[in-house]
Design an enzyme around this catalytic site. Sequence first.
Site, short mmCIF file in Angstrom:
data_model
loop_
_atom_site.label_atom_id
_atom_site.label_comp_id
_atom_site.label_asym_id
_atom_site.label_seq_id
_atom_site.Cartn_x
_atom_site.Cartn_y
_atom_site.Cartn_z
N CYS A 141 10.67 3.53 -16.48
CA CYS A 141 11.45 2.08 -15.96
C CYS A 141 10.23 1.06 -16.22
O CYS A 141 9.89 1.06 -16.91
CB CYS A 141 11.86 2.54 -14.48
SG CYS A 141 13.03 1.55 -14.23
N HIS A 253 15.38 7.50 -14.58
CA HIS A 253 14.53 7.89 -13.68
C HIS A 253 15.27 8.97 -13.22
O HIS A 253 15.81 9.29 -12.31
CB HIS A 253 14.69 7.20 -12.08
CG HIS A 253 14.26 6.34 -12.12
ND1 HIS A 253 12.63 5.80 -11.21
CD2 HIS A 253 14.60 4.95 -12.20
CE1 HIS A 253 12.74 4.62 -11.84
NE2 HIS A 253 14.00 3.91 -12.06
N GLU A 255 13.11 12.10 -12.11
CA GLU A 255 13.27 11.91 -10.38
C GLU A 255 13.30 12.14 -9.59
O GLU A 255 13.73 12.95 -8.51
CB GLU A 255 11.77 11.69 -10.39
CG GLU A 255 11.19 9.88 -9.82
CD GLU A 255 11.70 8.95 -10.73
OE1 GLU A 255 11.70 9.63 -12.35
OE2 GLU A 255 11.89 8.37 -10.45
#
Length: 330
Positions: A141, A253, A255
């Site tokens: 990002c 993202h 994660e």
Amino acid sequence: MLTCRMSLIGLSIYLFCIIQLQCIVAVRCPVGPNERPIIGILAQEASHRMKSLYNGTYKTYIAASYVKFLESGGAQVVPIWQGKDVSYYENILRQINGVVLPGGSAYFNTTNGYADSARIIYRIATDINLSGTYFPLWGACLGFEVMTYIAAGDQYICKRCYGMNNVASPLEFKSDYRTRRLFKHAPSEIIEILNNENVTANFHHYCVTEEDFAKVGLSNTYRVVTINRDSRDTAFISTMEHDQYPFYGVQYHPEKNSFEWADRLTGIPHSSNAIKVSQYFANFIVDEARKNFNSFRTKDEEKESLIYNYEVTYTSSPKSSFTQCYLFEW
Ligand SMILES: *[C@@H]1O[C@H](CO)[C@@H](O)[C@H](O)[C@H]1NC(C)=O
Ligand SMILES: *[C@@H]1O[C@H](CO)[C@@H](O)[C@H](O)[C@H]1NC(C)=O
Ligand SMILES: *[C@@H]1O[C@H](CO)[C@@H](O)[C@H](O)[C@H]1NC(C)=O
Ligand SMILES: CC(=O)N[C@H]1CO[C@H](CO)[C@@H](O)[C@@H]1O
């Protein structure tokens, strides 16, 4: 007879020494993947919200999801501070096996802020690779955006886009994606999930189009691996990888899927398949770091540098969009 026996003993000693020497050499030369990879994560400016909630106590932070994500791939993590001089970054990067530039919302024009630190890291990572040592860089990002900014010579090429904040999407693969390192060895199940299900979390108001990417010369060094389309059907780059260096940028993202739980963030997918793809990316990044053999000069220095030295704070919604953060007073 005696001399013959003597020379046999001599030969044995000689062979023994050669073998010993080879062992020492073998231990010193990297023979297989690094099984104790350590990855650095760049801290970033605390948001206004975080500052006001904690009475301005904290200046920078690392969202714990990035730490857990890398740990889930089998790495340990060290925090990398902002606004230090070049020698600090030289020193730390030569002792770790890769760097993650996390997402967030920092301005790139803050003196000694996120972008200034990322720029130094990017240059050192490039130098390390040029000098013959594999050194991976992963940007997510804001980290992806800052990589395009730095690689374009400090030109901000992100444009406003729509409907990409708090939304999960599939990826649209470029036809040659199987030739890219990031997906070359991906199981077909992972590709199918990524291609068909809403498994990548998007949290951005800005996008990089392929036209703008090419305009500043980035298409000469980076390959576009996947794209997405915003709510106005504008195509933007969602995954890129460098042609020569192990540098990767994703606008989404991975994660968050496994480690961010704020209720209001409906754009974070938590399905079984979403976790599978998140784990795929974690394993990929850590496997890249396994190809680097940097290590700390001493075990004490390693111990003092690891993230375990810092407490994690339960920041929870609605305080923050992150479930847990490492908050730093510097
Ligand atoms: C911030 O300051 C307010 C008022 O002084 C206090 O009530 C609150 O506990 C403080 N918050 C933190 C996180 O220190
Ligand atoms: C940094 O950029 C932001 C957004 O473009 C702008 O609002 C701000 O004034 C800039 N700050 C400085 C110090 O230039
Ligand atoms: C993905 O999300 C979009 C809305 O953002 C929805 O229209 C679509 O049906 C979803 N796809 C799947 C496979 O769930
Ligand atoms: C000099 C060196 O190790 N270069 C490496 C940089 O990274 C690429 C992979 O992205 C390797 O293929 C190069 O060998």
